[in-house]
Design an enzyme around this catalytic site. Structure first.
Site, PDB file in Angstrom:
ATOM      1  N   PHE A   1       1.821  -7.673   8.091  1.00 16.14           N
ATOM      2  CA  PHE A   1       2.596  -7.586   9.323  1.00 16.14           C
ATOM      3  C   PHE A   1       1.682  -7.877  10.526  1.00 16.14           C
ATOM      4  CE2 PHE A   1       6.313  -4.535   8.085  1.00 16.14           C
ATOM      5  CZ  PHE A   1       6.763  -5.469   7.185  1.00 16.14           C
TER       6      PHE A   1
ATOM      7  N   GLU B   1       4.667 -18.583   0.811  1.00 18.98           N
ATOM      8  CA  GLU B   1       3.345 -18.654   0.184  1.00 18.98           C
ATOM      9  C   GLU B   1       3.284 -19.808  -0.803  1.00 18.98           C
ATOM     10  OE1 GLU B   1      -0.103 -15.823  -1.808  1.00 18.98           O
ATOM     11  OE2 GLU B   1       1.935 -15.036  -1.587  1.00 18.98           O
TER      12      GLU B   1
ATOM     13  N   CYS C   1      -1.159  -5.099   5.410  1.00 18.24           N
ATOM     14  CA  CYS C   1      -1.341  -5.440   3.996  1.00 18.24           C
ATOM     15  C   CYS C   1      -2.605  -6.252   3.735  1.00 18.24           C
ATOM     16  CB  CYS C   1      -0.130  -6.210   3.488  1.00 18.24           C
ATOM     17  SG  CYS C   1       1.442  -5.442   3.945  1.00 18.24           S
TER      18      CYS C   1
ATOM     19  N   HIS D   1      -0.311 -13.116  -2.699  1.00 18.44           N
ATOM     20  CA  HIS D   1       0.156 -11.920  -1.991  1.00 18.44           C
ATOM     21  C   HIS D   1       1.569 -11.575  -2.407  1.00 18.44           C
ATOM     22  CE1 HIS D   1       0.523  -8.911   1.113  1.00 18.44           C
ATOM     23  NE2 HIS D   1       1.618  -9.489   1.556  1.00 18.44           N
TER      24      HIS D   1
ATOM     25  N   LYS E   1       1.584  -7.732  -8.157  1.00 15.72           N
ATOM     26  CA  LYS E   1       2.488  -6.732  -7.561  1.00 15.72           C
ATOM     27  C   LYS E   1       3.724  -6.532  -8.422  1.00 15.72           C
ATOM     28  CE  LYS E   1       1.251  -7.267  -2.655  1.00 15.72           C
ATOM     29  NZ  LYS E   1       0.306  -8.403  -2.749  1.00 15.72           N
TER      30      LYS E   1
ATOM     31  N   HIS F   1       3.391  -2.677  -4.262  1.00 17.13           N
ATOM     32  CA  HIS F   1       2.665  -3.022  -3.039  1.00 17.13           C
ATOM     33  C   HIS F   1       1.981  -1.776  -2.476  1.00 17.13           C
ATOM     34  CE1 HIS F   1       1.363  -4.973   0.432  1.00 17.13           C
ATOM     35  NE2 HIS F   1       2.480  -5.454   0.930  1.00 17.13           N
TER      36      HIS F   1
END
Length: 400
Positions: A388, A302, A152, A292, A324, A329
């Site tokens: 990831f 976050e 991502c 994010h 998002k 995403h």
């Protein structure tokens, strides 16, 4: 190119209006999947950008990259005012590459056998670096040409590393960003198996709900976002319209877990601190963060990372939003998309909202620009991308 539309202005208009691009999956029969919704580019017609012969030879993610690259080149005025080919390049990445073509080809192999079922264009249709490869051929860009693959964070890493090339003097102009098309049986199925996706199937436009107590997973989307990066001197000399300045970039790793962020958002906090140091800015200079935040448990981490970095400023003039909530995403294309959105926010003095923020998680207690866009004259902003494998990227942008 996102589920909200094709083209920068359409996307920006809908983002400012707080609209969602999420809907039922139409690319395949998803009735047996736990998640039946996604962010698709609907009614996709590649013919304005490539002939049918080429369409048959390229996966969707490459088609998206070509269209986005063309639009970026046109907006930047680089078609008419071509850069030195040896001083121009492409860094375009993807998280997963040509899943559509892989799935379709496997079906043909099982039906017809390997001799008749595999196209000679199979390999160049699915490998990720053919997105920048196709664009470099298209524009005769003979400088650096490669792909980042960092889940991502891909789109943000592509922009940051392309900027480093320009800073080193290795290029004047770089196309940078990401493209993705994973709304497929395997793409959706894999994330369903890991229980990462929202199952709010009856309310698709409300499914992506970052920072809420009722969030239940992210919404998978597809598309592409590509920007033109250019040295200031080169842009100024040709009279380019500058949308924003990239003044800081950092990349690091959580070194913690293959999918989960580090406790307390420690890796993301370090990344933002490094980006601020690269920009030579104090935390108080930042007025906006495009988070994010994916509508998962990691939203809390976050938030904690932002509090670690910004301290009291997190409650005194720092706005945060997750776009998002509207576009879903886009995996490898998300970082570059959100960087572009951040540039538009700085250009127009408008902060895009976090929609669906009906029931805030008590642990998510920042100013998330809920529901409605907000006018704000911001000079500096950050766009975060965490992926990831514990890979992180933060970009610091300045109003032009």
């Amino acid at each position: 190119m996102t589920p909200l539309g094709i083209g920068l202005e359409d996307n920006w208009r809908r983002l400012r209006a707080g609209e969602s691009g999420i809907g039922p999956i139409t690319r395949f029969d998803a009735s047996e999947y736990t998640t039946t919704i996604a962010g698709e580019i609907r009614d996709w017609d590649p013919s304005p950008w490539m002939p049918n012969k080429e369409v048959r030879r390229t996966d969707l993610f490459i088609q998206f990259a070509i269209a986005a690259g063309d639009m970026a080149m046109d907006q930047a005025g680089l078609r008419e005012n071509k850069p030195d080919p040896e001083r121009a390049g492409c860094y375009i990445g993807a998280g997963m590459g040509g899943l559509t073509t892989i799935e379709d080809t496997l079906e043909k192999v099982l039906e017809k056998g390997p001799r008749r079922g595999i196209s000679p264009y199979f390999t160049p249709s699915v490998i990720i670096n053919l997105a920048p490869g196709q664009l470099s051929i298209r524009y005769d860009f003979k400088g650096p040409n490669m792909s980042m693959v960092s889940a991502c964070s891909t789109g943000a890493h592509s922009i940051g590393e392309a900027a480093r090339l320009i800073e080193r003097g290795d290029a004047d102009v770089m196309l940078a960003g990401g493209a993705e098309s994973t709304v497929t049986r395997l793409g959706v199925g894999g994330f369903c198996a890991s229980r990462a996706l929202s199952t709010r199937n009856d309310e698709p436009t409300k499914a992506s709900r970052p920072f809420t107590a009722s969030r239940d997973g992210f919404v998978l989307s597809e598309g592409a976002a590509i920007v033109v990066l250019e040295s200031y001197e080169h842009a100024q000399a040709r009279g380019a319209t500058i949308l924003a300045e990239l003044v800081g970039y950092a990349a690091n790793s959580d070194a913690h877990h293959i999918t989960a962020p580090a406790p307390g958002g420690e890796g993301g906090a370090r990344c933002m601190k490094l980006a601020l140091a690269d920009a030579g800015l104090a935390p108080e200079a930042i007025g906006y963060i495009n988070a994010h935040a994916t509508s998962t448990d990691a939203d809390v981490l976050e938030t904690a990372a932002i509090r670690t970095v910004f301290g009291d400023h997190a409650d005194k003039g720092l706005a945060v939003s997750s776009t998002k909530s509207m576009h879903g995403h886009l995996l490898g294309a998300t970082g570059s998309l959100e960087a572009a959105i951040t540039a538009m926010a700085l250009r127009d003095g408008v902060l895009p909202p976090t929609i669906n923020l009906d029931d805030p998680d008590p642990q998510c207690d920042l100013d998330y620009v809920p529901h409605t866009a907000r006018e704000a004259d911001i000079e500096y902003a950050i766009s975060n991308s965490f992926g990831f494998g514990g890979t992180n990227a933060s970009l610091v942008l300045k109003k032009a």
